[in-house]
Design a protein around this motif. Structure first.
Motif, PDB file in Angstrom:
ATOM      1  N   UNK A 129       0.826  -1.217   0.000  1.00  0.00           N
ATOM      2  CA  UNK A 129       0.000   0.000   0.000  1.00  0.00           C
ATOM      3  C   UNK A 129       0.861   1.268   0.000  1.00  0.00           C
ATOM      4  N   UNK A 130       1.904   1.276   0.819  1.00  0.00           N
ATOM      5  CA  UNK A 130       2.715   2.492   0.897  1.00  0.00           C
ATOM      6  C   UNK A 130       3.747   2.599  -0.214  1.00  0.00           C
ATOM      7  N   UNK A 131       4.203   1.479  -0.718  1.00  0.00           N
ATOM      8  CA  UNK A 131       5.201   1.546  -1.792  1.00  0.00           C
ATOM      9  C   UNK A 131       4.605   1.214  -3.163  1.00  0.00           C
ATOM     10  N   UNK A 132       4.225  -0.032  -3.383  1.00  0.00           N
ATOM     11  CA  UNK A 132       3.819  -0.438  -4.737  1.00  0.00           C
ATOM     12  C   UNK A 132       2.717   0.462  -5.307  1.00  0.00           C
ATOM     13  N   UNK A 156      -3.390   0.257  -7.262  1.00  0.00           N
ATOM     14  CA  UNK A 156      -3.345  -1.199  -7.444  1.00  0.00           C
ATOM     15  C   UNK A 156      -4.364  -1.596  -8.506  1.00  0.00           C
ATOM     16  N   UNK A 157      -4.114  -2.716  -9.144  1.00  0.00           N
ATOM     17  CA  UNK A 157      -5.123  -3.368  -9.974  1.00  0.00           C
ATOM     18  C   UNK A 157      -5.483  -4.671  -9.267  1.00  0.00           C
ATOM     19  N   UNK A 158      -6.741  -5.044  -9.297  1.00  0.00           N
ATOM     20  CA  UNK A 158      -7.200  -6.180  -8.495  1.00  0.00           C
ATOM     21  C   UNK A 158      -7.986  -7.154  -9.376  1.00  0.00           C
ATOM     22  N   UNK A 159      -7.487  -8.384  -9.403  1.00  0.00           N
ATOM     23  CA  UNK A 159      -7.992  -9.397 -10.320  1.00  0.00           C
ATOM     24  C   UNK A 159      -8.370 -10.639  -9.529  1.00  0.00           C
ATOM     25  N   UNK A 160      -9.564 -11.200  -9.804  1.00  0.00           N
ATOM     26  CA  UNK A 160     -10.056 -12.363  -9.049  1.00  0.00           C
ATOM     27  C   UNK A 160     -10.638 -13.394 -10.011  1.00  0.00           C
ATOM     28  N   UNK A 161      -9.803 -14.247 -10.594  1.00  0.00           N
ATOM     29  CA  UNK A 161     -10.305 -15.179 -11.607  1.00  0.00           C
ATOM     30  C   UNK A 161     -11.138 -16.315 -11.001  1.00  0.00           C
ATOM     31  N   UNK A 208       1.682  -1.960 -14.070  1.00  0.00           N
ATOM     32  CA  UNK A 208       1.295  -1.528 -12.728  1.00  0.00           C
ATOM     33  C   UNK A 208       1.288  -2.715 -11.767  1.00  0.00           C
ATOM     34  N   UNK A 209       1.280  -2.440 -10.456  1.00  0.00           N
ATOM     35  CA  UNK A 209       1.164  -3.537  -9.492  1.00  0.00           C
ATOM     36  C   UNK A 209      -0.214  -4.192  -9.564  1.00  0.00           C
TER      37      UNK A 209
END
Lengths: 333, 337
Positions: free
Chosen positions: A100-103, A148-153, A171-172
């Motif tokens: 959260x603070x870096x990536x 962030x990008x958030x992926x839930x296959x 991106x992260x």
């Protein structure tokens, strides 16, 4: 599509294919995590990759989540494309500062000078009597964070195609698998079949109510849909697949057609994925809704161990059936 | 001519200029802060110039450097444009990071300065990752990651010591020990005050030097980077130094003993080094006066430039959240219907 490609592949092997293909394609890609090399990974997703790519590119780490996640972020700043395996989502909490603070912030905070092309894979979910500290669904923690990008296959095809996209993205990407899906079999795409982020998919078309579900909950929703169909009710099951970016067009389009929406989410109900989706849908579809949006979530408790309690805490097909019936005003007999 | 620390006369002049630039730049920044033109936190490194400049002067230009939030000096020593650094402090569009980072988050990637970070200890794994990338790509770069005495008590720093020792990564852990974690003295925070000895447990060669002596710092860091570059091993250097100001501009600095502060001021790294330069005839008094005047002009120009620079357009608020943006509304992250 060749015969080979049409052969059903388990979700864990679909992920393995994606990793193998991307390792072979791009020398900047490397894997690291606990027990991923010699042990093939706790869930065997990285099976055989050490032998094929060597210890420089398939790296066993000490049990040191914050340290190796941060190290991978630093390596990504230098242009490498690390794919981190966190053994389960429960342990990522130790690495949240780094994520959260870096990536999430490096690209923005430094005015676009450095990007962080990292993928952080981990399985979440409950259902295996692992109790409170090993059964969490924390998708919302990541979906909350810009950067962030958030992926839930939910299927093998998506697991492979979305992971390949994630690895090539600059991106992260937080890539959340599900412990209950690793053995799930289905068709997968070939080496060049990438699935773009931000495209929801209709898993089952229907007209009476839209049911939005992701990851393992897609399968719970589909079971419920079968049951409802036997009662003459056709629900449309939609899988958002990614939460950042979110394909609200497809979700809202369906809800505007059906006038009803039920969201099924293995996470907790308070301030989570289902709450966020409901807000989006209220904003986008308020005038089309015939009933308040229904939600089916994990019970608002730490996950208990006892089998009957655990099953009561997790969303079940019967819960979805009941939520849909209530939503469309037919009630449960 | 060269000194025992291997610094040529030209290097020594550059080091002095860099130290003096940092001192005057930060004093000017302090004025800008008091005038209300700099917001947020402003952590000054006044008193620590030898530690910063000695370290940077021992690095190769392409060696990655990471730092804490007290990093104006690192950026300047790495050659960042003082105008762009001051404009960043003022939050202007011409700032080094386009006004997004401010004082605590400077980066000049072109000069291999990989940033200042606001979480104590949080940047150390990034420095380790830059070392990992150097080894992975078989470049002979050495990553130097600077952090304070306070960070040595963070768990993630111990994790990094372990991985560096385990994998023999080309990293220099540089502890800038200014003896206070905000207002808490080292003795109140650390079970063992010789911080470099933490690395003994990981088989990492480590030593402590006088962080107020720029040539001693340079010599130690040169040896550390040599070991990393030629032998591929991590090292740790602890620099014992002192900051003259409080933790940040908002700290009135009432905790630290006046006598202690005075004692350290007597060892001022710039005055001390000036004596060395004169004593070894590297520079004359006139040379030094001329250099100081030149630096004054640079600092004044940087401030004038920053003050006259435009604000960042609000329309750019959501730019750069992503390297591969997915829509025009990165705030909500949603594709709006």
């Amino acid at each position: 599509m060749s015969t080979d490609a049409a052969k059903p592949v388990a979700y864990r092997d679909a992920l393995n294919q994606a990793l193998r293909e991307e390792l072979a394609r791009d020398p900047d890609v490397f894997l690291l995590g606990e027990d991923i090399a010699g042990f093939d990974g706790a869930f065997k997703v990285t099976r055989g990759l050490l032998a094929e790519f060597g210890p420089e590119r398939v790296v066993d780490t000490p049990i040191t989540e914050a340290g190796f996640t941060g190290m991978a972020i630093g390596a990504a700043m230098a242009g490498l494309r690390p794919v981190v395996e966190i053994m389960t989502v429960n342990f990522v909490i130790l690495a949240m500062d780094q994520i959260v603070n870096n990536a999430a912030k490096i690209h923005y905070m430094f005015g676009g000078q450095a990007s962080v092309p990292i993928v952080i894979r981990m399985p979440g979910g409950g259902g295996h009597q692992l109790s409170s500290q090993h059964s969490q669904t924390l998708d919302a923690w990541f979906a909350h964070v810009p950067g962030l990008k958030v992926v839930c296959p939910s299927t093998p095809e998506d697991a492979k195609g979305l992971l390949k996209t994630a690895i090539r993205d600059d991106d992260p990407v937080i890539f959340i698998e599900n412990e209950g899906l690793y053995g799930k079999k289905g068709p997968v795409g070939g080496p060049d079949d990438l699935i773009p982020f931000g495209q929801a998919v209709v898993r089952r078309p229907g007209t009476h109510c839209t049911v939005i579900a992701h990851s393992r909950m897609v399968w719970v929703a589909l079971q419920a849909a079968e049951e409802l169909a036997s009662q003459g009710i056709e629900v449309e099951v939609i899988d958002p697949r990614t939460f950042r970016p979110l394909d609200l067009d497809t979700l809202a389009g369906s809800v505007r057609r059906t006038g009803h929406a039920v969201i099924v989410d293995e996470g907790w109900p308070e301030y989570g994925i289902s709450a966020g989706l409901a807000t989006h849908l209220y904003e986008a579809c308020f005038d089309w809704l015939d009933a308040p949006i229904g939600r089916v979530n994990c019970a608002d408790v730490p996950m208990p161990y006892a089998k009957n309690l655990e099953q009561a805490a997790l969303p079940q097909p019967a819960d979805v059936v009941a939520a849909v019936l209530a939503n469309i005003g037919r009630g449960v007999a | 001519m060269s000194t025992a620390a291997g610094a040529e006369a030209a290097d020594m002049r550059d080091m002095f200029r860099s130290m003096y630039l940092i001192r005057r730049f930060e004093e000017k920044a302090s004025e800008e802060y008091m005038a209300g033109r700099i917001g947020g936190f402003l952590h000054l490194a006044i008193g620590e110039e030898a530690a910063v400049v000695g370290t940077v002067s021992a690095m190769r230009a392409d060696d990655p450097l990471t730092s804490t939030y007290r990093e104006h000096g690192q950026a300047l020593a790495r050659g960042a444009d003082p105008r762009a650094v001051m404009a960043e402090l003022l939050g202007r569009s011409t700032g080094l990071c386009g006004g997004r980072g401010g004082s605590m988050h400077l980066m000049d990637k072109e000069r291999s300065f990989y940033g200042g970070y606001g979480i104590v200890g949080g940047s150390v794994p990034l420095g380790l990752g830059l070392a990992y990338a150097a080894r992975y790509r078989k470049t002979d770069q050495v990553s130097v990651t600077m952090f304070g005495d306070g960070a040595t008590n963070q768990g993630v720093v111990a994790e990094c010591f372990n991985m560096a020792g385990l994998w023999d990564l080309p990293v220099v852990f540089l502890i800038l020990n200014n003896q206070y974690g905000m207002g808490t003295s080292l003795g109140h925070a650390a079970a063992e005050e010789d911080l470099y000895t933490r690395c003994n447990a990981y088989g990492i060669p480590a030593w402590k030097v006088d962080g107020m002596d720029v040539l001693a710092v340079r010599g130690a860091v040169a040896e550390a980077t040599r070991i990393a570059r030629e032998e591929g091993n991590p090292t740790c250097v602890e620099l014992l130094a002192y900051r003259y100001r409080g933790h940040s501009m908002s700290d009135p600095d009432t905790v630290r003993d006046a006598e202690e502060k005075e004692r350290w001021r007597l060892r001022d790294p710039i005055i001390t080094f000036e004596r060395v330069l004169l004593g070894e005839a590297v520079m004359t008094a006139d040379d030094i006066a001329a250099m100081k005047a030149e630096v004054e002009a640079v600092v004044e120009d940087a401030a004038a430039f920053a003050e006259s620079s435009p604000e960042v357009p609000v329309a750019e608020l959501a730019d750069d959240v992503y390297a591969n943006p997915f829509n025009d509304d990165a705030r909500g992250g949603a594709l709006m219907p």
